[in-house]
Write a protein that holds these residues in place. Structure first.
Motif, PDB file in Angstrom:
ATOM      1  N   ALA A  66       0.842  -1.212   0.000  1.00  0.00           N
ATOM      2  CA  ALA A  66       0.000   0.000   0.000  1.00  0.00           C
ATOM      3  C   ALA A  66       0.872   1.255   0.000  1.00  0.00           C
ATOM      4  N   GLU A  67       1.990   1.219   0.745  1.00  0.00           N
ATOM      5  CA  GLU A  67       2.902   2.370   0.780  1.00  0.00           C
ATOM      6  C   GLU A  67       3.495   2.612  -0.612  1.00  0.00           C
ATOM      7  N   HIS A  68       3.790   1.543  -1.343  1.00  0.00           N
ATOM      8  CA  HIS A  68       4.311   1.673  -2.711  1.00  0.00           C
ATOM      9  C   HIS A  68       3.244   2.223  -3.669  1.00  0.00           C
ATOM     10  N   LEU A  69       1.984   1.909  -3.386  1.00  0.00           N
ATOM     11  CA  LEU A  69       0.889   2.317  -4.285  1.00  0.00           C
ATOM     12  C   LEU A  69       0.265   3.666  -3.905  1.00  0.00           C
ATOM     13  N   LYS A  70       0.866   4.320  -2.917  1.00  0.00           N
ATOM     14  CA  LYS A  70       0.285   5.570  -2.389  1.00  0.00           C
ATOM     15  C   LYS A  70      -0.061   6.592  -3.485  1.00  0.00           C
ATOM     16  N   ASP A  71       0.818   6.747  -4.461  1.00  0.00           N
ATOM     17  CA  ASP A  71       0.581   7.750  -5.512  1.00  0.00           C
ATOM     18  C   ASP A  71       0.065   7.145  -6.818  1.00  0.00           C
ATOM     19  N   ALA A  72      -0.265   5.859  -6.776  1.00  0.00           N
ATOM     20  CA  ALA A  72      -0.775   5.193  -7.988  1.00  0.00           C
ATOM     21  C   ALA A  72      -2.244   5.546  -8.201  1.00  0.00           C
ATOM     22  N   PRO A  73      -2.735   5.479  -9.457  1.00  0.00           N
ATOM     23  CA  PRO A  73      -4.158   5.767  -9.699  1.00  0.00           C
ATOM     24  C   PRO A  73      -5.082   4.710  -9.087  1.00  0.00           C
ATOM     25  N   CYS A  74      -4.539   3.518  -8.850  1.00  0.00           N
ATOM     26  CA  CYS A  74      -5.318   2.415  -8.278  1.00  0.00           C
ATOM     27  C   CYS A  74      -5.602   2.692  -6.792  1.00  0.00           C
ATOM     28  N   LYS A  75      -6.854   2.512  -6.372  1.00  0.00           N
ATOM     29  CA  LYS A  75      -7.218   2.706  -4.964  1.00  0.00           C
ATOM     30  C   LYS A  75      -6.894   1.417  -4.195  1.00  0.00           C
ATOM     31  N   VAL A  76      -6.479   1.556  -2.943  1.00  0.00           N
ATOM     32  CA  VAL A  76      -6.125   0.388  -2.135  1.00  0.00           C
ATOM     33  C   VAL A  76      -7.131   0.194  -1.014  1.00  0.00           C
ATOM     34  N   PHE A  88      -3.375   0.257  11.608  1.00  0.00           N
ATOM     35  CA  PHE A  88      -4.312   1.285  11.143  1.00  0.00           C
ATOM     36  C   PHE A  88      -3.568   2.601  10.888  1.00  0.00           C
ATOM     37  N   GLU A  89      -2.628   2.934  11.801  1.00  0.00           N
ATOM     38  CA  GLU A  89      -1.842   4.160  11.621  1.00  0.00           C
ATOM     39  C   GLU A  89      -1.064   4.115  10.302  1.00  0.00           C
ATOM     40  N   ARG A  90      -0.413   2.979  10.031  1.00  0.00           N
ATOM     41  CA  ARG A  90       0.362   2.850   8.786  1.00  0.00           C
ATOM     42  C   ARG A  90      -0.550   2.919   7.566  1.00  0.00           C
ATOM     43  N   ALA A  91      -1.719   2.306   7.669  1.00  0.00           N
ATOM     44  CA  ALA A  91      -2.670   2.324   6.547  1.00  0.00           C
ATOM     45  C   ALA A  91      -3.110   3.759   6.252  1.00  0.00           C
ATOM     46  N   LYS A  92      -3.362   4.529   7.314  1.00  0.00           N
ATOM     47  CA  LYS A  92      -3.769   5.931   7.120  1.00  0.00           C
ATOM     48  C   LYS A  92      -2.653   6.734   6.465  1.00  0.00           C
ATOM     49  N   LYS A  93      -1.408   6.511   6.912  1.00  0.00           N
ATOM     50  CA  LYS A  93      -0.265   7.223   6.320  1.00  0.00           C
ATOM     51  C   LYS A  93      -0.093   6.855   4.852  1.00  0.00           C
ATOM     52  N   ALA A  94      -0.418   5.606   4.509  1.00  0.00           N
ATOM     53  CA  ALA A  94      -0.312   5.172   3.109  1.00  0.00           C
ATOM     54  C   ALA A  94      -1.516   5.648   2.290  1.00  0.00           C
ATOM     55  N   GLU A  95      -2.444   6.344   2.971  1.00  0.00           N
ATOM     56  CA  GLU A  95      -3.648   6.917   2.335  1.00  0.00           C
ATOM     57  C   GLU A  95      -4.490   5.865   1.622  1.00  0.00           C
ATOM     58  N   VAL A  96      -4.675   4.710   2.301  1.00  0.00           N
ATOM     59  CA  VAL A  96      -5.540   3.691   1.699  1.00  0.00           C
ATOM     60  C   VAL A  96      -6.976   4.202   1.659  1.00  0.00           C
TER      61      VAL A  96
END
Length: 199
Positions: A66-76, A88-96
């Protein structure tokens, strides 16, 4: 049609999830993989709308992917059994776009996917409650030290790696034990892992 890549290391669960999602008229699963690394490759190849991922997978976790896909057009969307505040904190930072529990129904998952496609973020209420209950009390340096302890490094090796004195590292360890309200390093590592605060 909403195109989905599914990453889950348990074959039976992955197959069942894919079959259930394929029953929806507006959703199609374009690929299934069993690790975060494979998910990144498949997302690059298929350009799906959504990558639906488990957290704990071999090679690369869902959170790392998810961190790698943060700026990808694909939603996670993270789909997990683990209601750990650190995750949950890491997921929020990765903007899932979504962080959902695996025990939700297939109808509710499909509905969440449709809402996420309209730009909404969907987080399971239980996960939000847990995140607010238990914020990580450790600083970045303290996490670095407890991570090194978890990897089996000695105080002397940690001091050398981080360019600190032996005494400074021992002081950090004492502070960590105090903050986590535990008696020894093993309990500290165990508590940090259970909360999802280690990488």
């Amino acid at each position: 049609m909403i195109r989905i890549v599914l990453a889950e290391d348990q074959n039976l669960l992955r197959g069942a999830l894919a079959a259930l999602l394929d029953l929806e008229e507006d959703i199609t699963v374009v690929g299934q993989v069993s690790s975060g690394a494979e998910a990144l490759d498949l997302v690059a190849k298929e350009a799906p709308d959504i990558c639906l991922m488990d957290i704990e997978m071999p090679v690369m976790t869902g959170l790392e992917a998810a961190e790698h896909l943060k700026d990808a057009p694909c939603k996670v969307i993270i789909l997990t059994t683990f209601a750990r505040p650190g995750y949950f904190e890491r997921a929020k930072k990765a903007e899932v776009s979504g962080y959902l529990l695996k025990d939700s129904s297939s109808e509710s998952l499909a509905q969440s996917i449709r809402q996420i496609m309209t730009g909404r973020r969907i987080y399971s209420p239980e996960l939000i409650d847990i995140a607010f209950e238990a914020a990580n009390p450790l600083t970045a340096r303290e996490i670095e030290i407890i991570q090194s302890l978890a990897e089996g490094k000695t105080t002397k090796a940690i001091a050398k790696d981080l360019h600190l004195s032996n005494g400074t590292v021992r002081n950090y360890v004492s502070i960590i034990l105090d903050k986590l309200n535990v008696d020894n390093r093993i309990e500290a590592i165990s508590k940090a892992e259970e909360k999802g605060w280690l990488k």
